[in-house]
Design an enzyme around this catalytic site. Structure first.
Site, PDB file in Angstrom:
ATOM      1  N   TYR A 161      39.809  48.519  38.364  1.00 15.17           N
ATOM      2  CA  TYR A 161      38.672  46.828  38.712  1.00 15.17           C
ATOM      3  C   TYR A 161      37.134  47.084  38.559  1.00 15.17           C
ATOM      4  O   TYR A 161      35.964  46.472  37.990  1.00 15.17           O
ATOM      5  CB  TYR A 161      39.078  46.625  40.412  1.00 15.17           C
ATOM      6  CG  TYR A 161      37.599  45.648  40.908  1.00 15.17           C
ATOM      7  CD1 TYR A 161      37.632  43.926  39.732  1.00 15.17           C
ATOM      8  CD2 TYR A 161      37.286  45.993  41.786  1.00 15.17           C
ATOM      9  CE1 TYR A 161      36.951  43.271  40.502  1.00 15.17           C
ATOM     10  CE2 TYR A 161      36.262  44.615  41.945  1.00 15.17           C
ATOM     11  CZ  TYR A 161      35.794  43.671  41.430  1.00 15.17           C
ATOM     12  OH  TYR A 161      35.194  42.847  41.866  1.00 15.17           O
ATOM     13  N   LYS A 165      34.535  45.580  35.508  1.00 12.92           N
ATOM     14  CA  LYS A 165      32.796  45.414  36.408  1.00 12.92           C
ATOM     15  C   LYS A 165      31.616  45.780  35.833  1.00 12.92           C
ATOM     16  O   LYS A 165      31.088  45.026  35.354  1.00 12.92           O
ATOM     17  CB  LYS A 165      33.191  44.989  38.018  1.00 12.92           C
ATOM     18  CG  LYS A 165      34.417  44.033  38.497  1.00 12.92           C
ATOM     19  CD  LYS A 165      34.237  42.154  38.010  1.00 12.92           C
ATOM     20  CE  LYS A 165      32.767  41.571  38.407  1.00 12.92           C
ATOM     21  NZ  LYS A 165      32.607  40.379  38.051  1.00 12.92           N
TER      22      LYS A 165
HETATM   23  N1  LIG Z   1      35.087  39.150  47.534  1.00  6.45           N
HETATM   24  C1  LIG Z   1      34.455  39.642  46.655  1.00  6.45           C
HETATM   25  O1  LIG Z   1      34.026  40.051  47.863  1.00  6.45           O
HETATM   26  C2  LIG Z   1      33.141  40.266  46.042  1.00  6.45           C
HETATM   27  C3  LIG Z   1      32.108  40.795  46.515  1.00  6.45           C
HETATM   28  C4  LIG Z   1      32.163  41.654  44.915  1.00  6.45           C
HETATM   29  C5  LIG Z   1      31.731  40.547  44.140  1.00  6.45           C
HETATM   30  N2  LIG Z   1      32.936  40.182  43.841  1.00  6.45           N
HETATM   31  C6  LIG Z   1      32.454  39.246  42.681  1.00  6.45           C
HETATM   32  O2  LIG Z   1      33.083  38.083  43.073  1.00  6.45           O
HETATM   33  C7  LIG Z   1      33.211  37.308  41.523  1.00  6.45           C
HETATM   34  C8  LIG Z   1      34.220  36.853  42.606  1.00  6.45           C
HETATM   35  O3  LIG Z   1      35.309  37.045  43.651  1.00  6.45           O
HETATM   36  P1  LIG Z   1      36.133  35.929  44.537  1.00  6.45           P
HETATM   37  O4  LIG Z   1      36.655  36.781  45.637  1.00  6.45           O
HETATM   38  O5  LIG Z   1      35.937  34.393  44.398  1.00  6.45           O
HETATM   39  O6  LIG Z   1      37.405  36.675  43.055  1.00  6.45           O
HETATM   40  P2  LIG Z   1      39.124  35.567  42.727  1.00  6.45           P
HETATM   41  O7  LIG Z   1      39.791  36.249  42.669  1.00  6.45           O
HETATM   42  O8  LIG Z   1      39.383  34.397  44.116  1.00  6.45           O
HETATM   43  O9  LIG Z   1      38.957  34.095  42.103  1.00  6.45           O
HETATM   44  C9  LIG Z   1      38.523  34.973  40.935  1.00  6.45           C
HETATM   45  C10 LIG Z   1      38.769  33.077  40.334  1.00  6.45           C
HETATM   46  O10 LIG Z   1      38.915  33.490  38.329  1.00  6.45           O
HETATM   47  C11 LIG Z   1      39.488  32.951  38.379  1.00  6.45           C
HETATM   48  N3  LIG Z   1      40.015  33.731  36.910  1.00  6.45           N
HETATM   49  C12 LIG Z   1      40.533  34.775  36.687  1.00  6.45           C
HETATM   50  N4  LIG Z   1      40.668  34.737  35.109  1.00  6.45           N
HETATM   51  C13 LIG Z   1      40.098  33.506  34.859  1.00  6.45           C
HETATM   52  C14 LIG Z   1      39.911  33.580  33.088  1.00  6.45           C
HETATM   53  N5  LIG Z   1      40.818  34.163  32.613  1.00  6.45           N
HETATM   54  N6  LIG Z   1      39.495  32.356  32.546  1.00  6.45           N
HETATM   55  C15 LIG Z   1      39.006  31.769  34.127  1.00  6.45           C
HETATM   56  N7  LIG Z   1      39.018  32.060  35.630  1.00  6.45           N
HETATM   57  C16 LIG Z   1      39.674  32.973  35.579  1.00  6.45           C
HETATM   58  C17 LIG Z   1      41.232  32.637  38.923  1.00  6.45           C
HETATM   59  O11 LIG Z   1      41.655  31.443  38.699  1.00  6.45           O
HETATM   60  C18 LIG Z   1      40.174  32.082  40.505  1.00  6.45           C
HETATM   61  O12 LIG Z   1      40.078  31.114  40.416  1.00  6.45           O
HETATM   62  C19 LIG Z   1      34.168  37.830  41.139  1.00  6.45           C
HETATM   63  O13 LIG Z   1      33.504  38.156  39.978  1.00  6.45           O
HETATM   64  C20 LIG Z   1      33.714  39.598  41.715  1.00  6.45           C
HETATM   65  O14 LIG Z   1      33.838  40.720  41.023  1.00  6.45           O
HETATM   66  C21 LIG Z   1      33.517  39.139  44.789  1.00  6.45           C
END
Ligand SMILES: NC(=O)c1ccc[n+]([C@@H]2O[C@H](COP(=O)([O-])OP(=O)(O)OC[C@H]3O[C@@H](n4cnc5c(N)ncnc54)[C@H](O)[C@@H]3O)[C@@H](O)[C@H]2O)c1
Length: 336
Positions: A161, A165
């Protein structure tokens, strides 16, 4: 009205960002989401709002992305879409490589073609265009007992993962240096709050507790994360896209380092007050240690001085205030 493409807006952070922006009513939000297992349209609080449009699609489908950009001529992209669950990246990494790397590349290349005449030459009508890439502190690897991740910390991702990223962050960086693309990247710590997927740590602790099931905690629960309430993250992204210096990265973190075991115990203590068990015992009795995740990073902690000092951002919630709101939200969800 500004047209903003939000990718992954049916997921946890993206939906919180959309709910916040749609309510503000200053822009038209187009939510592009593939609706994988992690996407859920019920996360969108006002899907019928006049300034909100949902489009189902895959960021890996280049032709589809090109058609979408041609149709809407976006002024801004806020890119959340990703495969985001570390455990899934260990059992099956291929979707992480595809979506997080190739999907990000498709968006960058298509935005470049729409917004720019040639390298370092924006088209007049897109002079204020911005591409905000949402990333994670996990790209920096792991810390020992001391120290904080700054924007200068060398990348050292440890899971498929975080490696995917990190690769996407490098692509974003290269589009700034090679083409002068108006990009900004944010690297955030662990988020929590409403609309997070059931599989993640905090929803799991709450759900298992109120169902009187064992609450699984990896290893001895000593791993440390820096927790940020999701709305604070959304406000940081909003500031970074509006005022961030192009080509720069901003770390976003709540200065709220907590051990996983503390998180579980804190949630159990609040639940003991809010929803006492019928046997009057504490929910903390349900905490059970399970075999650790392979390659489990020990500690993440963010130095957020750059976004605080340069853009005036500050986390409004501490972990203790944010977790109370979060528990209230999940109690509604899991008990109704
Ligand atoms: N959750 C955390 O604590 C956290 C912390 C830092 C950064 N992030 C980053 O923030 C972003 C969002 O994280 P999250 O926790 O909301 O993730 P999540 O898994 O809840 O949501 C991801 C969304 O992306 C969509 N998706 C996945 N593959 C796709 C594709 N090929 N085309 C279109 N849509 C697609 C999914 O359907 C989902 O709705 C990510 O980039 C993650 O790396 C998350």
């Amino acid at each position: 009205m500004k047209k903003i493409l939000v990718t992954g807006g049916a997921g946890f952070i993206g939906s919180n960002y959309i709910n916040y922006q749609v309510k503000k009513g200053e822009s038209h939000i187009i939510n592009l989401d593939k609706l994988t297992y992690a996407g859920d349209l019920t996360n969108i609080e006002n899907p019928k709002a006049g300034n909100y449009t949902f489009v189902e699609g895959d960021i890996c489908d280049l032709k589809f992305i090109q058609d979408l950009f041609a149709k809407y001529e976006f002024d801004q992209v806020v890119h959340f879409a990703a495969e985001s669950h570390v455990d899934n990246s260990i059992s099956d990494p291929s979707a992480f490589i595809e979506t997080n790397i190739n999907g990000t590349f498709n968006l960058l290349q298509t935005a470049y073609k729409l917004w720019m005449k040639e390298p370092f030459q924006m088209k007049d009508e897109f002079k204020k265009a911005r591409f905000l890439h949402v990333s994670t502190d996990e790209v920096y690897g792991t810390l020992g007992d001391e120290g904080l991740f700054t924007e200068e910390t060398p990348y050292a991702p440890n899971s498929p993962y975080s490696a995917s990223k990190a690769s996407s962050d490098m692509l974003v960086r290269s589009y700034f240096h090679t083409y002068g693309m108006p990009v900004v990247t944010t690297n955030c710590s662990n988020n929590y709050g409403p609309h997070q997927h059931d599989e993640k740590l905090i929803p799991t602790i709450i759900r298992k507790a109120i169902r009187e099931e064992n609450i699984p905690i990896y290893g001895k629960g000593t791993n440390i994360r820096d927790w940020l309430y999701v709305l604070d993250h959304c406000k940081g992204i909003e500031l970074a896209v509006a005022k961030g210096k192009l080509g720069e990265t901003y770390n976003i973190g709540g200065r709220n380092e907590r051990k996983n075991l503390y998180i579980a115990e804190k949630i159990c203590t609040i639940l003991d007050e809010e929803k006492p068990r019928s046997n009057r015992k504490s929910y903390s009795e349900l905490i059970t240690f399970v075999k650790d995740r392979p390659g489990h990073d020990f500690r993440y902690a963010i130095d957020a001085s750059k976004i605080e000092d340069n853009l005036g951002w500050k986390a409004e919630e501490t972990f203790e205030t944010g977790i109370k709101k979060t528990i209230q939200w999940y109690l509604e969800k899991y008990t109704n």
